[in-house]
Design an enzyme around this catalytic site. Structure first.
Site, PDB file in Angstrom:
ATOM      1  N   GLU A 110       0.885  -1.224  -0.030  1.00  0.00           N
ATOM      2  CA  GLU A 110      -0.133  -0.038  -0.141  1.00  0.00           C
ATOM      3  C   GLU A 110       0.980   1.383  -0.025  1.00  0.00           C
ATOM      4  O   GLU A 110       0.514   2.210  -0.721  1.00  0.00           O
ATOM      5  CB  GLU A 110      -1.067  -0.010   1.141  1.00  0.00           C
ATOM      6  CG  GLU A 110      -2.010  -1.259   1.092  1.00  0.00           C
ATOM      7  CD  GLU A 110      -3.036  -1.339   2.281  1.00  0.00           C
ATOM      8  OE1 GLU A 110      -4.214  -0.858   1.918  1.00  0.00           O
ATOM      9  OE2 GLU A 110      -2.427  -1.419   3.187  1.00  0.00           O
ATOM     10  N   GLU A 130      -4.031  -9.431   3.680  1.00  0.00           N
ATOM     11  CA  GLU A 130      -4.376  -9.193   4.895  1.00  0.00           C
ATOM     12  C   GLU A 130      -5.702 -10.005   5.563  1.00  0.00           C
ATOM     13  O   GLU A 130      -5.906 -10.372   6.520  1.00  0.00           O
ATOM     14  CB  GLU A 130      -4.853  -7.796   5.012  1.00  0.00           C
ATOM     15  CG  GLU A 130      -3.659  -6.776   5.194  1.00  0.00           C
ATOM     16  CD  GLU A 130      -3.155  -6.183   3.715  1.00  0.00           C
ATOM     17  OE1 GLU A 130      -2.333  -5.249   3.501  1.00  0.00           O
ATOM     18  OE2 GLU A 130      -3.169  -7.056   2.998  1.00  0.00           O
TER      19      GLU A 130
END
Length: 244
Positions: A110, A130
């Site tokens: 990210e 995640e």
């Protein structure tokens, strides 16, 4: 000068080079690193420069520090700790380049998505695992990755746990170029050298307009009107005409 413990900062004439500096932990992102990157952002906002972001050792960033992440609560999530920083990096006034080697996973991926352009080595791996840890990629991947690679590929990564290797990252447009290990920072500097030859205000306004949501023809016209009146535009075009 601020003393950093998780970063190395090199301020050059036209750019800032930031190296994530926790190689023994694959440059895992900690709360301290987030705070130090906020300090870097404040400096660049006050004195706009290009940014080159990379990681020490074999990896860019293997994700957020899981020990710290496990301890975070609902209130921490609502504060958007990582997302707030990555959004701030995305809003920096001048172009940003991530030089990625090895793992760019979870929060590390990210962070790379928040940069304007990415250059990777053949060892690069981008992914967001995640959900396997009971959470989601909530620091920008849900809105940045679809814009970068398209919704289908983004869902393969975010839902299917697919890891994009360097070849796939290049094919999908996530990265500009793939180079041999150890040469990615030099390649990023060459790119920034080319960018730095452009007019700073033209770069700044172009980035602002491109990052604005939706279509905005009037904003384009207004930004162009500002640039048409600059001395830089006149001097650059005069030099071009006289050279020909």
């Amino acid at each position: 000068m601020t003393a950093f413990t998780t970063l190395e900062l090199d301020e050059l004439g036209d750019r800032v080079v930031v190296t994530l500096d926790r190689p023994a932990q694959r440059n895992a992102i900690t709360a301290e690193m987030i705070a130090e990157l906020h300090t870097v952002c404040a400096r660049i906002e006050a004195d706009p420069k290009l940014l080159l972001l990379t990681g020490r050792g074999d990896h860019f960033a293997g994700g957020a520090d899981i020990g710290q992440l496990r301890a975070r609560t609902r209130d921490d999530a609502l504060a958007g700790i990582n997302r707030t920083l990555f959004d701030r990096i995305g809003r920096l006034p001048l172009p940003t380049v991530a030089a990625v080697s090895g793992f760019a996973l979870g929060g590390g991926a990210e962070l790379s998505y928040a940069c304007d352009i990415r250059i990777a080595t053949t060892t690069a791996r981008f992914g967001n695992p995640e959900p396997g840890l009971g959470i989601m990629a909530a620091a920008g991947a849900s809105y940045r990755l679809p814009q970068l690679v398209g919704m289908s590929v983004a869902k393969q990564v975010l839902l299917g746990g697919h890891i994009l290797d360097a070849e796939a990252a290049l094919r999908t447009g996530l990265v500009l170029d793939v180079v041999e290990p150890g040469s990615h920072v030099d390649a990023a500097h060459r790119l920034l050298d080319r960018i730095a030859r452009s007019a700073p205000l033209a770069l700044r306004l172009t980035k602002t307009v491109v990052d604005s949501p939706g279509t905005h023809p009037f904003a384009d016209d207004i930004a162009q009107a500002v640039l048409f009146e600059t001395t830089d535009k006149h001097d650059r075009m005069t030099a071009f005409l006289e050279k020909t």
